[in-house]
Design an enzyme around this catalytic site. Sequence first.
Site: not given
Length: 358
Positions: A39, A87, A116, A171
């Site tokens: 995404l 990370d 994201n 979310s």
Amino acid sequence: METSNHFGALTPAAEVAAAFSNSIKGKTIILTGVSPKSLGLATASAFASQSPANLILTGRSAEKVEASINDLKSNYPNIKYHALIMDLASQSSVRAAAATINDDDSIPTVDIIVNNAGVMAIPDLNLSEDGIEITFATNHIGHFLFTNLILPKLIKAAQTSSTPTRIINVSSFGHQFSPVRFSDINFSKRPSDLPEEERPDLQKTEFFTGNSHADDIYYGFFSYAPSKTANILYSVSLNQRLQEKYGITSFAVHPGAVNTNINRHATPSDIEQAHKRVKELGFDPTQKAIEQGANTSAFAAIATNLPSVNTSETQVKGVYLADCEIDDANVAAFATNSAFAERLWTLSEELVKQKFEL
């Protein structure tokens, strides 16, 4: 100019980007969690189509981030791409990445950040190197720390730009299944032992999965849901602190049912059952292509016709978007409660051992 009424669940993100190209052209945009077929990459591609000055792409794997950049370069070779290895589950890694941005004089401002990255339904309880349950550490705490550390560059952008400066937190409808477990972030208690306002929705969980998991101290979806609630509450807090003072707005978005690598811990039968249950709950689980799943992130980041978030009431309105429109009807009350947002901000500061006075 397009309005939200022209867009829907299946609108490609590139179409949204083209409608608000002035919000992208010449801007600096950061996206977390970018890897091939993700995404994040689909969102980055939509932005790249409208000539930003800088696209800063973050991920844990240098190989995957570079592969994503090479993919983007094949279509949009004239953009300046930056690989930022980070990370989110490691606060030291997050701080190093933020320092890289803050120390780079060639990037004086950041106009948009799309938080994201995420992990989902990890089957076993794991703690980060900082001693925080790994899903909460990755999905919320890492983004909280990174975004707050680079806020001076977002504030500078807001002071000098005529287009929106936005912070987007990706979310999920999955937030509906649990509030934040303020008193038990690391899952040491059964649901019945939690304060009532922190308990997962066992009835909804049983309907959704076929098992209430009432006796489970840890369950993968119980870790995912509160982290997604935290994403929304973080947007609430950012609006309370930044919207009126600096003109920076934050939205939380539900991308819809998109088959990406976030589902890697779920079996095909789990996904099929989940879609069936969601439909029975009255929602359309239409499977989106990745380019369609990125549409609401893009819309929230760049649309110039979105109203300000209403933070004047206990229940904040206008902060949660789905299918390229504000979706107050399908956000849980515990995810937009201003008092819970303050509790989360305080807890987050404690977990990163740093206060942010904005």
